[in-house]
Write a protein that holds these residues in place. Structure first.
Motif, PDB file in Angstrom:
ATOM      1  N   LEU A 260      12.165  33.715 -10.663  1.00 38.33           N
ATOM      2  CA  LEU A 260      13.104  33.529  -9.551  1.00 38.33           C
ATOM      3  C   LEU A 260      14.358  34.372  -9.767  1.00 38.33           C
ATOM      4  O   LEU A 260      14.909  34.939  -8.811  1.00 38.33           O
ATOM      5  N   GLY A 261      14.799  34.478 -11.018  1.00 45.14           N
ATOM      6  CA  GLY A 261      15.943  35.344 -11.310  1.00 45.14           C
ATOM      7  C   GLY A 261      15.640  36.796 -10.990  1.00 45.14           C
ATOM      8  O   GLY A 261      16.472  37.523 -10.432  1.00 45.14           O
ATOM      9  N   LYS A 262      14.435  37.222 -11.342  1.00 51.96           N
ATOM     10  CA  LYS A 262      14.004  38.586 -11.036  1.00 51.96           C
ATOM     11  C   LYS A 262      13.935  38.818  -9.530  1.00 51.96           C
ATOM     12  O   LYS A 262      14.383  39.849  -9.014  1.00 51.96           O
ATOM     13  N   ILE A 263      13.409  37.835  -8.818  1.00 53.45           N
ATOM     14  CA  ILE A 263      13.278  37.938  -7.351  1.00 53.45           C
ATOM     15  C   ILE A 263      14.653  37.938  -6.699  1.00 53.45           C
ATOM     16  O   ILE A 263      14.900  38.671  -5.737  1.00 53.45           O
ATOM     17  N   ARG A 264      15.567  37.133  -7.233  1.00 48.66           N
ATOM     18  CA  ARG A 264      16.928  37.073  -6.681  1.00 48.66           C
ATOM     19  C   ARG A 264      17.594  38.443  -6.746  1.00 48.66           C
ATOM     20  O   ARG A 264      18.226  38.885  -5.790  1.00 48.66           O
ATOM     21  N   ARG A 265      17.426  39.125  -7.880  1.00 46.46           N
ATOM     22  CA  ARG A 265      18.025  40.459  -8.017  1.00 46.46           C
ATOM     23  C   ARG A 265      17.369  41.464  -7.083  1.00 46.46           C
ATOM     24  O   ARG A 265      18.034  42.339  -6.516  1.00 46.46           O
ATOM     25  N   LYS A 266      16.073  41.317  -6.895  1.00 43.56           N
ATOM     26  CA  LYS A 266      15.341  42.260  -6.043  1.00 43.56           C
ATOM     27  C   LYS A 266      15.703  42.069  -4.573  1.00 43.56           C
ATOM     28  O   LYS A 266      15.859  43.030  -3.824  1.00 43.56           O
ATOM     29  N   LEU A 267      15.836  40.803  -4.154  1.00 44.24           N
ATOM     30  CA  LEU A 267      16.102  40.513  -2.742  1.00 44.24           C
ATOM     31  C   LEU A 267      17.592  40.439  -2.423  1.00 44.24           C
ATOM     32  O   LEU A 267      17.962  40.338  -1.249  1.00 44.24           O
ATOM     33  N   HIS A 268      18.435  40.472  -3.473  1.00 49.09           N
ATOM     34  CA  HIS A 268      19.888  40.339  -3.288  1.00 49.09           C
ATOM     35  C   HIS A 268      20.218  39.059  -2.527  1.00 49.09           C
ATOM     36  O   HIS A 268      20.969  39.065  -1.561  1.00 49.09           O
ATOM     37  N   ARG A 269      19.608  37.948  -3.022  1.00 50.34           N
ATOM     38  CA  ARG A 269      19.820  36.652  -2.374  1.00 50.34           C
ATOM     39  C   ARG A 269      20.389  35.658  -3.365  1.00 50.34           C
ATOM     40  O   ARG A 269      20.139  35.740  -4.568  1.00 50.34           O
ATOM     41  N   GLU A 270      21.152  34.699  -2.844  1.00 46.32           N
ATOM     42  CA  GLU A 270      21.656  33.611  -3.675  1.00 46.32           C
ATOM     43  C   GLU A 270      20.559  32.556  -3.800  1.00 46.32           C
ATOM     44  O   GLU A 270      20.271  31.823  -2.861  1.00 46.32           O
ATOM     45  N   LEU A 271      19.937  32.474  -4.950  1.00 51.43           N
ATOM     46  CA  LEU A 271      18.898  31.480  -5.212  1.00 51.43           C
ATOM     47  C   LEU A 271      19.257  30.769  -6.506  1.00 51.43           C
ATOM     48  O   LEU A 271      19.260  31.369  -7.577  1.00 51.43           O
TER      49      LEU A 271
END
Length: 452
Positions: A329-340
């Motif tokens: 999820l941390g990796k995806i957050r950086r990729k999507l530039h989203r607050e997760l």
């Protein structure tokens, strides 16, 4: 393609010949009468190629070559020599020259040599880019899991990083075999060298041979120039052969020679070339069964499994799912530039109850989709879509893909080509652009009809 080229020669006529000819080719050209003047030009002009005579007043071309390579190893150097000066040319090649030109100069030969030089330069950049890209997120701290099987793998990575033993990584699709191979490479003393990953099922065997070993000019239709293969370009790095079980018998024999003799022949070549690259192979197929039925060489099998790593399926290490989910999820957050900020408890229970036939890769894809659909910073159970299989307590699997699924489209397309070729697998594989073993696997996977 326009490049910056520095020409160094005490003969004004040769400097002018190069300057006019290369400028007409669209290159930016600078000239120098001496090696000392050339070194003074390097910082500002920043050439990608230096063409230098060997015999000049003052500093000679060999010393200039050494100075240029010390200043920037990415600059290629071509040396110019006379017929009676071959020993010096050999010395130049040993000192790191890309190639040499023999006087009297032939402009057509110069053009071919420069084309090859710039093509190799572009390929080196691509390999470096792939290596840098591969290195992101593959250090040991980015391999996630506390289950005993994963701890043993971490220990093996540490041991294998200190030697050059051939490694065979086994496990289901999506378990992270390539990630482990990269971790071995990136924690070794040769981490700065290229890591080249090759999928043995992604391209036809003829093309795969050329990609691995290179080819000489005229080796086949379209081979207008010689090209170096991955085993040569990898240097002292690592060549990772994914899905090694799908490699054809002829290529298996050539790979065996690489492992035994550390040498290979380019396609169409008559002289062997050597390699220092380490080989790490991976497969999800039962190689022992392939050896028994004669589709995989027994001697190659034993050469590959000097050290074997068995990667567990995600369903066999479910205790790692919360850790993995948080990391991904941390990796995806950086990729999507989203607050997760995290995953809801109910969503985590859904993830832990699922068997994950696609393993870590499927988990990452599922969380990516959930992150896109999430309306807030927390991923909820409503965003977790697990349509490929039932939870583990139900032990179910779908009877088949939906009409719009990737599997259904793949199966329909392969069946259409088989029908079109009257069941001729060789022709169908050529049309599909896959190897024959890959086609056999697709036929078996989808239960396709080849009797027409």
């Amino acid at each position: 393609m326009s490049e910056r080229i520095l020409v160094v020669d005490d003969d004004a006529s040769i400097r002018e010949t190069f300057e006019h000819h290369l400028a007409r080719q669209g290159h930016e050209v600078a000239t120098a009468q001496t090696a000392e003047a050339a070194l003074a030009l390097l910082p500002d002009f920043e050439p990608v190629l230096v063409i230098t005579d060997i015999r000049m007043p003052g500093m000679d071309g060999i010393e200039l070559l050494r100075r240029v390579r010390e200043a920037n190893k990415d600059i290629d150097v071509l040396v110019i020599t006379a017929h009676e000066d071959m020993k010096t040319a050999v010395s130049a090649m040993k000192a790191g020259a890309y190639d040499y030109l023999v006087k009297p100069l032939d402009l057509d030969q110069i053009d071919l040599l420069l084309e090859r030089c710039f093509r190799d330069r572009s390929l080196r950049r691509r390999v470096r880019h792939l290596t840098a890209e591969a290195s992101e997120g593959h250090e040991l701290e980015h391999l996630v899991g506390r289950e005993p099987a994963m701890i043993e793998i971490y220990k093996l990575i540490g041991v294998l990083a200190e030697n050059r033993a051939t490694v065979l990584i086994r496990g289901e699709t999506g378990t992270g075999k390539e990630c482990i191979a990269r971790a071995i490479h990136l924690n070794s003393p040769h981490a700065a060298e290229p890591f080249v990953a090759v999928n043995c099922t992604a391209i036809t065997e003829t093309l795969l041979e050329s990609e691995l070993f290179g080819h000489v000019k005229g080796a086949f239709t379209g081979a207008v120039e010689s090209r170096r293969g991955y085993f040569e370009l990898a240097g002292s790095g690592t060549v990772f052969l994914d899905e090694i079980g799908d490699m054809g018998p002829e290529l298996q024999a050539k790979l065996l020679r690489v492992l035994e003799e550390r040498e290979f022949y380019p396609v169409g070549g008559e002289r062997p070339r050597s390699t220092k690259a380490r080989v790490i192979a991976a497969t999800h197929r039962p190689l022992e069964e392939l050896v028994r039925n004669g589709s995989f060489r027994e001697d190659l099998y034993f050469r590959l499994k000097v050290v074997e790593i068995q990667v567990p399926a995600l369903r066999d290490r479910k205790g790692d799912i919360p850790l993995l989910a948080k990391h991904l999820l941390g990796k995806i957050r950086r990729k999507l530039h989203r607050e997760l900020h995290g995953i809801a408890d109910e969503a985590m229970k859904v993830l832990e109850s699922y068997d994950w036939p696609g393993n870590v890769r499927e988990l990452e894809n599922t969380l990516t989709r959930a992150a896109v659909l999430a309306r807030g910073p927390i991923v909820g159970a409503d965003q977790i879509s697990l349509t490929a299989a039932a939870p583990s307590d139900e032990r179910g699997r779908p009877e088949g893909p939906t009409d719009d699924s990737l599997e259904a489209v793949e199966a329909a397309h392969v069946q259409r080509i088989l029908n079109q070729t009257g069941g001729n697998k060789r022709q169908a594989a050529r049309i599909l652009g896959v190897s024959r073993p890959r086609l056999d696997r697709l036929v078996e996977k989808h239960g396709l009809d080849v009797s027409r």
